[in-house]
Enzyme design. Structure first.
Site, PDB file in Angstrom:
ATOM      1  N   LYS A 157     -27.512  62.420 -20.669  1.00 46.66           N
ATOM      2  CA  LYS A 157     -26.369  62.491 -21.893  1.00 46.66           C
ATOM      3  C   LYS A 157     -25.430  61.253 -21.593  1.00 46.66           C
ATOM      4  O   LYS A 157     -24.477  60.844 -22.423  1.00 46.66           O
ATOM      5  CB  LYS A 157     -25.662  63.875 -21.696  1.00 46.66           C
ATOM      6  CG  LYS A 157     -26.483  64.919 -22.074  1.00 46.66           C
ATOM      7  CD  LYS A 157     -25.814  65.911 -22.188  1.00 46.66           C
ATOM      8  CE  LYS A 157     -26.562  67.210 -22.200  1.00 46.66           C
ATOM      9  NZ  LYS A 157     -27.026  67.857 -20.817  1.00 46.66           N
ATOM     10  N   CYS A 175       3.090  72.683  -3.276  1.00 49.14           N
ATOM     11  CA  CYS A 175       2.522  71.680  -3.819  1.00 49.14           C
ATOM     12  C   CYS A 175       3.340  71.178  -4.996  1.00 49.14           C
ATOM     13  O   CYS A 175       3.335  71.659  -5.922  1.00 49.14           O
ATOM     14  CB  CYS A 175       1.021  71.789  -4.187  1.00 49.14           C
ATOM     15  SG  CYS A 175       0.334  70.444  -5.234  1.00 49.14           S
ATOM     16  N   HIS A 232     -21.653  72.664 -23.252  1.00 48.15           N
ATOM     17  CA  HIS A 232     -22.120  71.884 -24.031  1.00 48.15           C
ATOM     18  C   HIS A 232     -22.617  72.789 -25.516  1.00 48.15           C
ATOM     19  O   HIS A 232     -22.971  73.878 -25.326  1.00 48.15           O
ATOM     20  CB  HIS A 232     -23.543  71.369 -23.418  1.00 48.15           C
ATOM     21  CG  HIS A 232     -23.737  70.397 -22.545  1.00 48.15           C
ATOM     22  ND1 HIS A 232     -23.020  68.940 -22.736  1.00 48.15           N
ATOM     23  CD2 HIS A 232     -23.573  70.325 -21.283  1.00 48.15           C
ATOM     24  CE1 HIS A 232     -22.863  68.348 -22.015  1.00 48.15           C
ATOM     25  NE2 HIS A 232     -23.165  69.099 -20.741  1.00 48.15           N
ATOM     26  N   ARG A 244     -27.517  66.004  -9.386  1.00 46.63           N
ATOM     27  CA  ARG A 244     -28.321  66.966 -10.241  1.00 46.63           C
ATOM     28  C   ARG A 244     -29.654  67.072  -9.422  1.00 46.63           C
ATOM     29  O   ARG A 244     -30.209  66.346  -8.951  1.00 46.63           O
ATOM     30  CB  ARG A 244     -28.680  65.925 -11.290  1.00 46.63           C
ATOM     31  CG  ARG A 244     -27.500  65.180 -12.252  1.00 46.63           C
ATOM     32  CD  ARG A 244     -27.966  64.353 -13.014  1.00 46.63           C
ATOM     33  NE  ARG A 244     -26.889  63.775 -13.980  1.00 46.63           N
ATOM     34  CZ  ARG A 244     -26.354  62.574 -13.893  1.00 46.63           C
ATOM     35  NH1 ARG A 244     -26.563  62.050 -12.508  1.00 46.63           N
ATOM     36  NH2 ARG A 244     -25.442  62.006 -14.547  1.00 46.63           N
ATOM     37  N   CYS A 283       3.233  68.265  -6.662  1.00 41.19           N
ATOM     38  CA  CYS A 283       2.677  67.586  -7.656  1.00 41.19           C
ATOM     39  C   CYS A 283       2.141  68.526  -8.756  1.00 41.19           C
ATOM     40  O   CYS A 283       1.991  68.195  -9.922  1.00 41.19           O
ATOM     41  CB  CYS A 283       1.295  66.703  -7.127  1.00 41.19           C
ATOM     42  SG  CYS A 283       1.833  65.320  -5.914  1.00 41.19           S
TER      43      CYS A 283
END
Ligand SMILES: Cc1cc2nc3c(=O)[nH]c(=O)nc-3n(C[C@H](O)[C@H](O)[C@H](O)COP(=O)(O)OP(=O)(O)OC[C@H]3O[C@@H](n4cnc5c(N)ncnc54)[C@H](O)[C@@H]3O)c2cc1C
Length: 486
Positions: free
Chosen positions: A250, A401, A51, A311, A403
């Site tokens: 947010k 893998c 942030h 949270r 993908c």
């Protein structure tokens, strides 16, 4: 009983960053984690945004620590290679009113944030062509960005362990008592003694603090659900897109993950049990509808999976980073958003407090701040170019893998970094193997084979079975719901 200078409870981003910072000094540091791996709490499931530092007021610890934390990401990523990309963030508004954005600019400026700018609708749409044409204004923060949070905690933990920190997984702290000038910490795997104890237990931090009679807060979990879309879908969005914040936080955002998946969410609900990470069709559908009002670049057929993060909201809605009423016992609690961003600054604060309380910080000349990456962000190669690597017998360049095009060498590397990887999901978070379109149908048995060969024993599938027991909205649930709506 071994005696440690510092015992850290919890190996999320706070516990692992603290452990790594303390490993700069000549100290005996122990990390106790109840789960089978590091980064299993909020650090594993969040928005992964670094942030800007404008969304919380300087009157709060969250507001004070966010920007100083953000400032350390570039340097930390250079040292530890967990993945950080400062793509910038936009807080957009459909109203023709700049005031709420100006208030955020003021708040950010008070917090020392230097790179905030209000942009008009035309400028914003030029930056984000898929944005709702009704956007009038946006607050742009150039230095905000995205990171890979579980890779960050894994990198911190690996580096800490390689610098001498002791990590004990599957050691749930069950009781703490004072002894002499320190504490005895009783866990599911034995007892340990420490001069100082730091409680970094996320949503269980209040319970841990009550064990020592030091609780001046309670934790009120607030869950947030997300939708994740296939690799490459993140190309349609260039920055992190928020709406104006509300009392619940947010709000739902639209972003690309560090590795290029479109991600939308989180919502907010205070009704779920403390550690319930299931997802719900009605919540997922509501997030999808809200995001579509903001951003028109989503293809429901590319929906990959849903997940939930919880949270650890404290009773006063702020971080508690302090020495408790019991001398020597410290809290790093109530670390909700922007806890990931603030983590480097939060741990600096903790170390200052520990030093003030008598911890001697003598630099260790052997400290090595560097950790090589296991994987780096990459473009996938066209299938015909790699097909022969999928079909080949065991070899470092063999693709396990298909993908995510993860090689056998990368998987082997992830297993030998000082932390025993106990589950297929542990390999997934370290290498991205099974994070792709087939969600592991093809590669999970192949990963198990490599793990068994490298560790010389069968994979304990207890952890992966527990994980798969969580009820989540799947791709077919989502598509069925979507088709019924049309
Ligand atoms: C939905 C959501 C979105 C978010 N988005 C962002 C964002 O975009 N940017 C940002 O900066 N921040 C964000 N955050 C906040 C960020 O994820 C958290 O602040 C951060 O991950 C908290 O780290 P932590 O180490 O305190 O807790 P956790 O990661 O939860 O770690 C706590 C650890 O303690 C362990 N533990 C608990 N009890 C015990 C015990 N008794 N014994 C031993 N171990 C124990 C747990 O197993 C866990 O591993 C978000 C959080 C959520 C939930």
């Amino acid at each position: 009983m071994s005696i440690y200078d510092v015992v850290i409870i919890g190996a999320g981003i706070i516990g692992t960053t603290l452990a790594r910072e303390l490993s700069r000094y000549r100290l005996r540091v122990l990390v106790l984690e109840k789960e089978y791996d590091v980064s299993m709490g909020a650090t594993k499931a969040n928005s992964a945004i670094v942030h800007g530092g404008y969304a919380e007021s300087r009157a709060t610890l969250k507001g004070k620590l966010c920007y100083p934390g953000r400032c350390q990401f570039e340097q930390l990523d250079r040292e530890l290679h967990f993945g950080f990309d400062p793509i910038g963030s936009l807080v957009v508004t459909m109203e023709d009113a700049r005031e709420p954005l100006e208030q955020l600019v003021q708040q950010g400026t008070d917090n020392g944030v230097p790179d905030l700018e209000i942009l008009d609708g035309n400028t914003v749409r030029a930056m984000e062509p898929n944005l709702n044409p009704g956007v009038q204004w946006a607050l742009y923060c150039k230095g905000a960005g995205v990171c890979s949070p579980y890779e960050m905690a894994i990198a911190m933990a690996e580096n800490a362990v390689n610098n001498g920190v002791v990590l004990r997984l599957e050691h749930e702290v069950q009781a703490i008592s004072s002894r002499g000038e320190g504490f005895v910490v009783q866990t599911s795997g034995g007892s340990f003694q420490g001069r100082f104890v730091v409680n970094c237990a996320g949503i269980y931090a209040d319970r841990v603090s009550h064990m020592v009679g030091a609780g001046n807060f309670s934790i009120h979990p607030r869950s947030g659900e997300y939708l994740l879309f296939a690799r490459g879908t993140g190309q349609g969005v260039n920055s992190v897109i928020f709406r104006l914040p509300t009392a619940m936080g947010k709000g739902v955002l639209v972003t690309s993950t560090y590795h290029g998946n479109l991600m939308i969410g989180p919502d907010a609900s205070d009704d779920s049990p403390r550690d319930d990470t299931s997802t719900h069709m009605e919540r997922i559908a509501a997030i999808y509808q809200q995001s579509r009002q903001l951003y028109d670049g989503m293809d429901p057929k590319k929906f990959l999976r849903s997940f939930t993060g919880i949270r650890a909201r404290s009773s006063d809605n702020d971080f508690h980073i302090e020495e408790s009423s019991v001398p020597g016992f410290f809290h790093a609690a109530g670390i909700q958003s922007p806890g990931l961003t603030a983590a480097p600054a939060a741990t600096e604060r903790l170390i200052k407090l520990l030093a003030k309380s008598g911890l001697t910080l003598e630099p260790d000349p052997g400290f090595n701040p560097h950790r090589e990456p296991i994987i780096t962000r990459k473009e996938l190669r066209p299938f015909p170019e790699v097909k022969h690597l999928i079909d080949m017998p065991s070899a470092p360049e063999k693709i396990i893998c298909r993908c995510e095009q993860v090689t056998e060498a990368e998987i082997v590397d992830s297993l030998h970094r000082g932390i025993r990887v106990k589950a297929l999901d542990g390999v997934k978070r370290r290498t991205r193997a099974s994070m792709g379109w087939c969600q592991g149908t093809f590669c999970r048995p192949r990963i198990a084979e490599v793990m068994e060969r490298e560790y010389g024993e069968p994979v304990d599938n207890r952890f992966d079975i527990e994980h798969s027991g969580v009820s989540r909205v799947t791709r077919s649930d989502f598509l069925e719901f979507f088709q019924r709506r049309q």
